[in-house]
Design an enzyme around this catalytic site. Structure first.
Site, PDB file in Angstrom:
ATOM      1  N   ILE A 290       0.856  -1.184   0.000  1.00 52.32           N
ATOM      2  CA  ILE A 290       0.000   0.000   0.000  1.00 52.32           C
ATOM      3  C   ILE A 290       0.896   1.238   0.000  1.00 52.32           C
ATOM      4  O   ILE A 290       1.616   1.498   0.961  1.00 52.32           O
ATOM      5  CB  ILE A 290      -0.995  -0.017   1.184  1.00 52.32           C
ATOM      6  CG1 ILE A 290      -2.004  -1.171   0.945  1.00 52.32           C
ATOM      7  CG2 ILE A 290      -1.716   1.336   1.300  1.00 52.32           C
ATOM      8  CD1 ILE A 290      -3.210  -1.193   1.840  1.00 52.32           C
ATOM      9  N   CYS A 296       2.422   6.191  -6.827  1.00 54.92           N
ATOM     10  CA  CYS A 296       1.398   6.201  -5.772  1.00 54.92           C
ATOM     11  C   CYS A 296       1.553   7.393  -4.851  1.00 54.92           C
ATOM     12  O   CYS A 296       2.660   7.712  -4.421  1.00 54.92           O
ATOM     13  CB  CYS A 296       1.517   4.984  -4.863  1.00 54.92           C
ATOM     14  SG  CYS A 296       1.491   3.426  -5.677  1.00 54.92           S
ATOM     15  N   ASP A 329       4.068  -6.166  -4.481  1.00 52.16           N
ATOM     16  CA  ASP A 329       3.602  -5.272  -5.553  1.00 52.16           C
ATOM     17  C   ASP A 329       3.975  -3.821  -5.259  1.00 52.16           C
ATOM     18  O   ASP A 329       3.456  -3.217  -4.330  1.00 52.16           O
ATOM     19  CB  ASP A 329       2.081  -5.419  -5.668  1.00 52.16           C
ATOM     20  CG  ASP A 329       1.465  -4.422  -6.645  1.00 52.16           C
ATOM     21  OD1 ASP A 329       2.193  -3.909  -7.515  1.00 52.16           O
ATOM     22  OD2 ASP A 329       0.250  -4.168  -6.528  1.00 52.16           O
ATOM     23  N   SER A 353       6.629   0.555 -12.955  1.00 53.00           N
ATOM     24  CA  SER A 353       7.509   1.549 -13.590  1.00 53.00           C
ATOM     25  C   SER A 353       8.650   0.896 -14.373  1.00 53.00           C
ATOM     26  O   SER A 353       9.053   1.409 -15.413  1.00 53.00           O
ATOM     27  CB  SER A 353       8.074   2.508 -12.543  1.00 53.00           C
ATOM     28  OG  SER A 353       8.968   1.842 -11.706  1.00 53.00           O
ATOM     29  N   ARG A 392     -16.225   1.537 -17.282  1.00 49.81           N
ATOM     30  CA  ARG A 392     -16.922   0.616 -16.391  1.00 49.81           C
ATOM     31  C   ARG A 392     -18.324   1.128 -16.056  1.00 49.81           C
ATOM     32  O   ARG A 392     -18.947   0.664 -15.118  1.00 49.81           O
ATOM     33  CB  ARG A 392     -16.122   0.435 -15.090  1.00 49.81           C
ATOM     34  CG  ARG A 392     -14.897  -0.418 -15.278  1.00 49.81           C
ATOM     35  CD  ARG A 392     -14.160  -0.588 -13.983  1.00 49.81           C
ATOM     36  NE  ARG A 392     -13.399   0.600 -13.648  1.00 49.81           N
ATOM     37  CZ  ARG A 392     -12.873   0.829 -12.448  1.00 49.81           C
ATOM     38  NH1 ARG A 392     -13.030  -0.023 -11.479  1.00 49.81           N
ATOM     39  NH2 ARG A 392     -12.189   1.916 -12.228  1.00 49.81           N
ATOM     40  N   GLU A 405      -5.171   9.251  -5.895  1.00 51.81           N
ATOM     41  CA  GLU A 405      -4.121   8.666  -5.056  1.00 51.81           C
ATOM     42  C   GLU A 405      -2.954   8.220  -5.928  1.00 51.81           C
ATOM     43  O   GLU A 405      -2.230   7.274  -5.612  1.00 51.81           O
ATOM     44  CB  GLU A 405      -4.680   7.499  -4.231  1.00 51.81           C
ATOM     45  CG  GLU A 405      -5.589   7.991  -3.117  1.00 51.81           C
ATOM     46  CD  GLU A 405      -6.107   6.894  -2.204  1.00 51.81           C
ATOM     47  OE1 GLU A 405      -5.454   5.834  -2.092  1.00 51.81           O
ATOM     48  OE2 GLU A 405      -7.170   7.099  -1.600  1.00 51.81           O
ATOM     49  N   SER A 460      25.828   2.797  -1.015  1.00 51.67           N
ATOM     50  CA  SER A 460      25.486   1.684  -1.908  1.00 51.67           C
ATOM     51  C   SER A 460      25.431   2.131  -3.369  1.00 51.67           C
ATOM     52  O   SER A 460      25.779   1.380  -4.273  1.00 51.67           O
ATOM     53  CB  SER A 460      24.122   1.110  -1.545  1.00 51.67           C
ATOM     54  OG  SER A 460      24.114   0.633  -0.235  1.00 51.67           O
TER      55      SER A 460
HETATM   56  N1  LIG Z   1      -1.426  -0.488  -4.169  1.00 53.07           N
HETATM   57  C1  LIG Z   1      -1.746   0.696  -3.736  1.00 53.07           C
HETATM   58  O1  LIG Z   1      -1.132   1.244  -2.834  1.00 53.07           O
HETATM   59  C2  LIG Z   1      -2.892   1.434  -4.324  1.00 53.07           C
HETATM   60  C3  LIG Z   1      -3.379   1.074  -5.546  1.00 53.07           C
HETATM   61  N2  LIG Z   1      -4.372   1.801  -6.146  1.00 53.07           N
HETATM   62  C4  LIG Z   1      -4.836   1.373  -7.429  1.00 53.07           C
HETATM   63  O2  LIG Z   1      -5.648   2.339  -8.032  1.00 53.07           O
HETATM   64  C5  LIG Z   1      -6.794   1.770  -8.633  1.00 53.07           C
HETATM   65  C6  LIG Z   1      -8.070   2.389  -8.114  1.00 53.07           C
HETATM   66  O3  LIG Z   1      -8.124   2.160  -6.736  1.00 53.07           O
HETATM   67  P1  LIG Z   1      -9.415   1.868  -5.846  1.00 53.07           P
HETATM   68  O4  LIG Z   1      -9.519   2.992  -4.905  1.00 53.07           O
HETATM   69  O5  LIG Z   1      -9.326   0.498  -5.293  1.00 53.07           O
HETATM   70  O6  LIG Z   1     -10.607   1.857  -6.854  1.00 53.07           O
HETATM   71  P2  LIG Z   1     -12.066   2.227  -6.606  1.00 53.07           P
HETATM   72  O7  LIG Z   1     -12.184   3.682  -6.424  1.00 53.07           O
HETATM   73  O8  LIG Z   1     -12.787   1.525  -7.698  1.00 53.07           O
HETATM   74  O9  LIG Z   1     -12.398   1.542  -5.182  1.00 53.07           O
HETATM   75  C7  LIG Z   1     -12.727   0.167  -5.085  1.00 53.07           C
HETATM   76  C8  LIG Z   1     -12.916  -0.265  -3.646  1.00 53.07           C
HETATM   77  O10 LIG Z   1     -11.685  -0.146  -2.920  1.00 53.07           O
HETATM   78  C9  LIG Z   1     -11.953   0.088  -1.540  1.00 53.07           C
HETATM   79  N3  LIG Z   1     -11.321   1.321  -1.094  1.00 53.07           N
HETATM   80  C10 LIG Z   1     -10.663   2.213  -1.859  1.00 53.07           C
HETATM   81  N4  LIG Z   1     -10.205   3.221  -1.114  1.00 53.07           N
HETATM   82  C11 LIG Z   1     -10.598   2.970   0.162  1.00 53.07           C
HETATM   83  C12 LIG Z   1     -10.431   3.655   1.400  1.00 53.07           C
HETATM   84  N5  LIG Z   1      -9.749   4.799   1.480  1.00 53.07           N
HETATM   85  N6  LIG Z   1     -10.968   3.124   2.493  1.00 53.07           N
HETATM   86  C13 LIG Z   1     -11.659   1.979   2.439  1.00 53.07           C
HETATM   87  N7  LIG Z   1     -11.838   1.267   1.301  1.00 53.07           N
HETATM   88  C14 LIG Z   1     -11.312   1.760   0.173  1.00 53.07           C
HETATM   89  C15 LIG Z   1     -13.430   0.159  -1.446  1.00 53.07           C
HETATM   90  O11 LIG Z   1     -13.844  -1.147  -1.182  1.00 53.07           O
HETATM   91  C16 LIG Z   1     -13.853   0.572  -2.819  1.00 53.07           C
HETATM   92  O12 LIG Z   1     -15.187   0.250  -3.073  1.00 53.07           O
HETATM   93  C17 LIG Z   1      -6.700   0.271  -8.391  1.00 53.07           C
HETATM   94  O13 LIG Z   1      -6.174  -0.315  -9.545  1.00 53.07           O
HETATM   95  C18 LIG Z   1      -5.735   0.160  -7.246  1.00 53.07           C
HETATM   96  O14 LIG Z   1      -4.966  -1.022  -7.294  1.00 53.07           O
HETATM   97  C19 LIG Z   1      -4.932   2.868  -5.525  1.00 53.07           C
HETATM   98  C20 LIG Z   1      -4.472   3.280  -4.309  1.00 53.07           C
HETATM   99  C21 LIG Z   1      -3.448   2.565  -3.588  1.00 53.07           C
HETATM  100  O1  LIG Z   2      -1.322   4.427  -4.490  1.00 55.59           O
HETATM  101  C1  LIG Z   2      -1.434   4.084  -5.676  1.00 55.59           C
HETATM  102  N1  LIG Z   2      -2.068   4.914  -6.521  1.00 55.59           N
HETATM  103  C2  LIG Z   2      -2.241   4.624  -7.824  1.00 55.59           C
HETATM  104  O2  LIG Z   2      -2.777   5.415  -8.570  1.00 55.59           O
HETATM  105  C3  LIG Z   2      -1.715   3.385  -8.294  1.00 55.59           C
HETATM  106  N2  LIG Z   2      -1.724   2.790  -9.495  1.00 55.59           N
HETATM  107  C4  LIG Z   2      -1.032   1.629  -9.340  1.00 55.59           C
HETATM  108  N3  LIG Z   2      -0.643   1.484  -8.086  1.00 55.59           N
HETATM  109  C5  LIG Z   2       0.154   0.405  -7.530  1.00 55.59           C
HETATM  110  O3  LIG Z   2       1.528   0.608  -7.906  1.00 55.59           O
HETATM  111  C6  LIG Z   2       2.060  -0.612  -8.447  1.00 55.59           C
HETATM  112  C7  LIG Z   2       3.233  -0.337  -9.388  1.00 55.59           C
HETATM  113  O4  LIG Z   2       4.298   0.251  -8.684  1.00 55.59           O
HETATM  114  P1  LIG Z   2       5.736   0.502  -9.325  1.00 55.59           P
HETATM  115  O5  LIG Z   2       5.590   1.492 -10.422  1.00 55.59           O
HETATM  116  O6  LIG Z   2       6.547   1.045  -8.185  1.00 55.59           O
HETATM  117  O7  LIG Z   2       6.242  -0.824  -9.813  1.00 55.59           O
HETATM  118  C8  LIG Z   2       0.848  -1.243  -9.090  1.00 55.59           C
HETATM  119  O8  LIG Z   2       1.006  -2.609  -9.333  1.00 55.59           O
HETATM  120  C9  LIG Z   2      -0.256  -0.932  -8.082  1.00 55.59           C
HETATM  121  O9  LIG Z   2      -0.289  -1.816  -6.995  1.00 55.59           O
HETATM  122  C10 LIG Z   2      -1.049   2.559  -7.406  1.00 55.59           C
HETATM  123  N4  LIG Z   2      -0.916   2.901  -6.120  1.00 55.59           N
HETATM  124  K   LIG Z   3       4.955   6.157  -3.456  1.00 57.72           K
END
Ligand SMILES: NC(=O)C1=CN([C@@H]2O[C@H](COP(=O)(O)OP(=O)(O)OC[C@H]3O[C@@H](n4cnc5c(N)ncnc54)[C@H](O)[C@@H]3O)[C@@H](O)[C@H]2O)C=CC1
Ligand SMILES: O=c1[nH]c(=O)c2[nH+]cn([C@@H]3O[C@H](COP(=O)(O)O)[C@@H](O)[C@H]3O)c2[nH]1
Ligand SMILES: [K+]
Length: 480
Positions: A290, A296, A329, A353, A392, A405, A460
């Site tokens: 996360i 991100c 991830d 990236s 969607r 985000e 490093s």
């Molecule tokens: N790996 C990471 O750190 C992050 C990845 N992303 C990526 O961005 C894309 C859109 O993200 P989403 O917000 O998931 O899509 P979205 O806006 O479609 O949300 C889908 C679901 O995620 C959950 N969710 C999202 N934000 C939340 C929060 N602050 N608190 C509680 N539940 C929450 C809820 O269940 C929500 O219905 C996805 O592909 C996601 O993987 C987004 C933010 C962080």
């Molecule tokens: O906080 C986030 N806001 C976003 O908009 C977002 N888009 C992607 N991802 C996540 O980042 C991963 C890729 O990360 P790297 O570029 O560092 O490999 C991906 O695989 C995701 O898990 C997000 N996280």
């Molecule tokens: K970051």
């Protein structure tokens, strides 16, 4: 409260070794039933993985996850392009009717880069057109039936083995066999080119029918998408949400497990409790991370997250004594970070990236300040969310979150993804050599880390010099 560590805060300790990197084996599992010869997954992002990337990843022994910023139908088509690729038999090949003008045929040959096109009449094979048949045709308005080869067509049925196909191609000195069914309907082609390709990629990730493997992302509350992807025989579904440890994600997971046969990866999470709850709900693998991603901003916008190295450790602890697999991830900058992620307990890593600047990622090469780049954006960036909610529309009522985000950015253009993967493999293998491990399973058991300071991290990297020639596996802000 505990000290959270990221990749740059630790180093792997070298250990006594009797192994050199080229003897090491980096195969691993994304889930219990899907083995990868190379533990790399391309991210489910709209500037990283569509079919071209997924095909390249699977050919090299990794896997790609088709992003979900597409309509269900578009995403299914991307999956199908991967599943239909490089099969010894090309199913449902492009065909033309006997009346098709030569002009049109030449256009098809050029745009799809194919030479042989079966000619069919209501599906029934009546001839074949190859480059040779049209090369010296002057009147481009004459039709397929006037120039096609119609006698002594070499046809086979779809039970033919690879070695039988090879010997027929050799015997008749031809480039392709036409596959027909019992009613003379043309159902496929076997080409020399595809057979040569199979031999070129001995480590490719394939299903039991020798088709390339592919994963696809789905959201919460996205059953229709999941059912269609399942029907298209997607190998693996990845339930992709910003907060995997949520009621919505858990309820979605349970529903999916009861409705589709494919294994399901769920993410993203960073705590042991999240891992336990998702395992209990039926997860086959967990995706960790996360906020570590290069694009991100979750940690700064919402103030939440766990540094990625500690997040992997947290989830690994919860998975001890289970056979659940872990995907690390986000946040991978160099191959050394992959080695650290694997050593901390991950089985595979997902990369955004590092792959976004390659030919196989969607999007054009752009020139900025005389250098070449490709665009790369977070799936939670404003522009990606806008696109996602439009494709969607009516399918996911939770899709339109207005607080971004993620950022929109660009990364240096890097050529083909094969080169990048080769460098990353080399880095992982070097790490196994230094730690005295034959493979990732041994690394999981024996890895030892040292915590380092900011000044050690500086030490490093190259320092006290101006880099004059950047190697292909080292990228720093200074030498962009
Ligand atoms: N790996 C990471 O750190 C992050 C990845 N992303 C990526 O961005 C894309 C859109 O993200 P989403 O917000 O998931 O899509 P979205 O806006 O479609 O949300 C889908 C679901 O995620 C959950 N969710 C999202 N934000 C939340 C929060 N602050 N608190 C509680 N539940 C929450 C809820 O269940 C929500 O219905 C996805 O592909 C996601 O993987 C987004 C933010 C962080
Ligand atoms: O906080 C986030 N806001 C976003 O908009 C977002 N888009 C992607 N991802 C996540 O980042 C991963 C890729 O990360 P790297 O570029 O560092 O490999 C991906 O695989 C995701 O898990 C997000 N996280
Ligand atoms: K970051």
């Amino acid at each position: 409260m505990y000290d959270g560590l990221s990749f740059d805060d630790v180093l792997l300790l070298p250990q006594y070794s009797e192994i050199v990197p080229k003897e090491t084996n980096i195969e691993s599992y994304i889930t219990n039933s899907i083995k990868l010869r190379v533990p790399l997954i391309s991210a489910a992002m709209d500037t990283v993985t569509e079919s071209d990337m997924a095909i390249a990843m699977a050919k090299m022994g990794g896997i790609g996850c088709i992003h979900k910023n597409l309509s269900i139908n578009e995403q299914v088509q991307e999956v199908k392009k991967v599943k239909n690729y490089e099969n010894a038999i090309v199913r449902n090949p492009v065909t033309v009717s006997p009346e098709t003008p030569v002009q049109k045929i030449m256009e098809i040959q050029k745009s799809l880069n194919i030479s042989g096109i079966p000619v069919t009449n209501n599906g029934k094979l009546v001839g074949i057109i190859t480059n040779r048949d049209v090369r010296f045709v002057e009147n481009l308005n004459i039709s397929a039936q006037d120039v096609m080869t119609k006698h002594n067509l070499i046809t086979v049925n779809d039970k033919i083995s690879l070695s039988e196909a090879k010997s027929l191609l050799h015997k008749y000195r031809i480039e392709r066999l036409i596959v027909t069914d019992d009613n003379d309907q043309c159902i496929g082609l076997i080409t020399v080119k595809d057979i040569l390709n199979i031999n070129k990629y001995p480590y490719s990730s394939k299903d039991d029918n020798s088709r390339l493997r592919v994963a696809a992302a789905i959201g919460v509350d996205d059953l229709d998408r999941a059912l269609e992807l399942s029907r298209a025989e997607t190998d693996l579904l990845i339930l992709d949400t910003a907060h995997g440890h949520s009621k919505l994600a858990i309820d979605s997971l349970k529903l999916l497990k009861s409705r589709i046969p494919q294994e399901i990866v769920v993410g993203n999470i960073v705590t042991a409790q999240a891992a336990k709850d998702l395992i209990q709900a039926g997860a086959d693998a967990l995706k960790v991370g996360i906020g570590p991603g290069s694009i991100c901003t979750t940690r700064v916008i919402a103030g939440i997250g766990v540094p990625q190295f500690s997040a992997i450790m947290n989830v690994t602890k919860a998975c001890i004594d289970t056979d659940i697999k872990i995907i690390a991830d986000g946040g991978i900058k160099h191959s050394g970070d992959i080695a650290k992620a694997l050593a901390a307990g991950a089985h595979t890593v997902m990369l955004g990236s590092l792959f976004a600047g390659t030919d196989e990622a969607p999007g054009e090469i752009i020139v900025y300040n005389n250098r070449t780049y490709k665009n790369y954006r977070g799936m939670g960036s404003l522009s990606a969310m806008r696109q996602g909610s439009s494709s969607r529309y009516f399918q996911n009522k939770n899709a339109s979150k207005l607080v971004a985000e993620g950022v929109e950015a660009r990364v240096p253009y890097k050529g083909t993804v094969n080169n990048v993967v080769e460098q990353l493999k080399g880095g992982i293998k070097a790490s196994l050599g230094y730690t005295g491990n034959h493979n990732i399973q041994e690394l999981h058991k024996s890895a030892k880390f040292t915590k380092i300071t900011l000044s050690s991290a500086k030490e490093s990297h190259p320092h006290s010099v101006m880099i004059s020639s950047a190697p292909p596996n080292y990228f720093s802000e200074e030498i962009q």
